[in-house]
Design an enzyme around this catalytic site. Structure first.
Site, mmCIF file in Angstrom:
data_model
loop_
_atom_site.group_PDB
_atom_site.id
_atom_site.type_symbol
_atom_site.label_atom_id
_atom_site.label_comp_id
_atom_site.label_asym_id
_atom_site.label_seq_id
_atom_site.Cartn_x
_atom_site.Cartn_y
_atom_site.Cartn_z
ATOM 1 C CB CYS A 1 -0.816 0.110 1.221
ATOM 2 S SG CYS A 1 -2.199 -1.553 1.237
ATOM 3 C CE LYS B 1 1.710 6.361 3.324
ATOM 4 N NZ LYS B 1 0.391 5.530 3.033
ATOM 5 C CB CYS C 1 -8.240 0.460 -2.109
ATOM 6 S SG CYS C 1 -8.346 0.601 -0.150
ATOM 7 C CD GLU D 1 -3.539 9.846 0.367
ATOM 8 O OE1 GLU D 1 -2.528 9.479 -0.357
ATOM 9 O OE2 GLU D 1 -4.488 9.334 0.767
ATOM 10 C CB SER E 1 -6.925 9.382 -1.606
ATOM 11 O OG SER E 1 -7.161 8.023 -1.923
#
Length: 567
Positions: A119, A121, A192, A454, A480
């Site tokens: 995911c 970073k 996601c 974000e 995001s």
């Protein structure tokens, strides 16, 4: 071997004694030591199962003749950290991850490495750390999540849940519908499901040749993903056992100028997250590659946007891209555009599996041209990301053109200013933002935030309230990968360093032109000079020692938000 410094010779008897305490035997001291950098974390949906993935990799490494040593990095789930002070720690965590990779690999002199990110970073942080260590390294992510679905067949993802909040606030959906979306948007483990930051970065690992084909698109928790883990483990031992291959496949020999270029090409073709620009600039600096924002627009002008994925197209997700031929098919199609000239891709770039990029992708074909289009009927003949310049963005700002409605590509509106994301959320929810406005969120850059939050909460609220095609948003913060609409981020210079964004006042006219690539404050220069003479930067109280240190050392977004190493 590099690890001989900790395991060979009579002076290393104490070192071997410590290693024996972990279970090593005499025969193990002649084998390569392989680091497994795992980002297993219970609270992140893309990571809670990575401990099981590490076990598979360790078994394969042992079977292939290596000695595995697993260690962990931290990670922040941006969705859970979103919309509150936890997001301040998100981007800074990238630096901690890079530092931890460098620390573990160099302190113990390990010979090679497998990185298991998934995911946000965590992927770029591991890439930056691997560049510093410069041993053979393979990236194999946890894989993307399946898209969610409601009983009526509506396709969902995390973005659906964020936008449902705005819709509920406006009375457009019931509490029951909101709960139904909440319960079905994220159906299981994985990053996601759309082309958000995590999947964008995992896709770019394929483009850069540091991962195996399928890394960005093969679903999490599938048999195909497990086989990818096994292949990666066998390959890293094969390299580490051969002195010549160890030298040939040092990480900087793979992730170099050609790889950075290829990553941006694929990013443009697939309309990746705006965060990829921030991260790739940082990776380029770590790789000592001369790459800047101007180079990105030059690439975008030559690349057709051939794949729209959520949030740009809500019905298409990573599983669909995988079914349609994957990232290799995207690259093969991109390469065909300039078949009569030199390809926009560096097809001679070396990959970690031993073949060139051209050899890897030559037989990859599109199997569903509704999901991955051919160049001739691309969504656009230019890439899905664009850098804007102007008096509001002298060093640049970033827009995900792929997720912008046509009606928003030329826009002029009046400013509504907020000095933090929290202010913006309250203001938007309180009805301060109307059609025809440009929402300005400032003092949220790397230095001013600190940490460059974000902005998914305010952008999703705007969408959920039905203002997505009548309101723009500009910020020195970031978005995001799930953000869509006329949202411009990474404005540099940022407000905290005296950028013009700090001098905007409510009611000022702001003009956005995608065709011209401009972002302009339409205020007379004498008025701007008068405001600057009176301007004093807003100083936020920072209680965290880590965030204070970060704020003092971090560069702006146009420079990748990297930490200074020289004062």
């Amino acid at each position: 071997m590099r690890s001989d410094i900790v395991k060979k010779g009579y002076q290393r008897a104490p070192h071997r004694s410590l290693l024996r305490a972990t279970g090593l035997k005499d025969e193990d001291f002649n084998k390569p030591f392989i680091g497994i950098a795992n980002s297993y974390i219970d609270i992140i949906p893309g990571h809670f199962f990575l401990n099981r993935y590490a076990q598979i990799i360790k078994e394969e490494i042992r079977a292939a003749g290596g000695v595995p040593f697993e260690f962990n990095t931290i990670g922040v789930d941006d969705g859970i950290a979103m919309g509150h002070s936890g997001m301040l720690y998100s981007l800074p965590s990238r630096e901690l991850i890079a530092d931890s990779i460098e620390t573990m690999m160099n302190a113990h002199s390990l010979d090679a490495m497998i990185c298991i990110p998934n995911c946000d970073k965590i992927v770029p942080g591991m890439l930056m750390g691997a560049l510093r260590v410069n041993v053979p390294t393979i990236f194999v992510s946890g894989g993307p999540m399946k898209a969610g679905k409601l009983e009526d067949g509506t396709i969902l993802d995390l973005n659906s849940a964020f936008e449902a909040v705005g819709a509920f606030a406006e009375g457009k959906i019931s509490e029951k519908r909101l709960h139904e979306i909440e319960c079905n948007a994220c159906p299981g483990g994985g990053s996601c499901s759309g082309m958000f930051t995590a999947n964008s970065m995992n896709t770019l690992c394929e483009a850069m040749g540091v991962a195996l084909p399928g890394n960005g698109t093969i679903l999490a928790l599938s048999k195909e993903r497990e086989e990818l883990l096994r292949k990666a483990a066998r390959r890293i031992v094969e390299i580490a056992l051969d002195e010549q291959k160890t030298e040939q496949f040092r990480f900087r020999n793979i992730l170099n100028k050609k790889a950075v270029h290829n990553a941006f090409v694929v990013d443009m073709a697939m309309g990746g997250s705006t965060n990829t620009i921030l991260h790739m600039l940082a990776i380029a600096k770590e790789a000592e590659v001369d790459f800047n924002l101007d180079s990105i627009n030059a690439i975008a002008s030559k690349v057709a946007h051939i794949a729209k994925i959520a949030p740009a197209l809500s019905t298409i997700h990573m599983e669909d891209i995988n079914r349609a031929g994957g990232v290799s098919a995207v690259m093969n199609e991109v390469a065909k555009r300039n078949a009569t000239q030199d390809s926009i891709l560096y097809l001679d770039a070396l990959t970690i599996t031993g073949e060139t990029l051209g050899e890897r992708i030559k037989n990859a074909e599109i199997t569903d041209c509704e999901v991955i289009r051919h160049n001739e009927n691309a969504y656009s003949q230019v890439g899905g990301l664009k850098i804007l310049y102007g008096n509001l963005a002298q060093e640049g700002a970033v827009l995900k053109v792929a997720a912008v409605a046509e009606s928003m590509k030329e826009f002029e509106g009046s400013a509504v200013c907020f000095n933090s994301q929290d202010e913006a959320i309250k203001g938007i929810a309180g009805g301060k933002v109307k059609a025809g406005n440009v929402v300005v969120i400032r003092y949220e850059g790397p230095k001013g935030g600190p940490g460059m939050q974000e902005m998914l909460a305010p952008t999703s609220m705007i969408m959920g309230m039905g203002l997505g095609e009548s309101v723009a948003l500009i910020t020195d913060g970031r978005f995001s990968g799930a953000t869509r609409g006329g949202c411009i981020g990474h404005i540099s210079p940022e407000a905290a360093e005296g950028g013009l964004i700090a001098l905007i006042e409510d009611g000022d006219k702001i003009a956005i032109s995608v065709s011209k690539g401009t972002l302009e404050l339409l205020v007379d220069s004498k008025i701007i000079e008068s405001r600057r003479a009176q301007w004093k930067p807003i100083k936020k109280e920072i209680k965290s020692k880590w965030l204070k240190r970060y704020s003092l050392l971090v560069s702006n977004a146009a420079n990748g938000a990297v930490l200074k190493t020289e004062l």
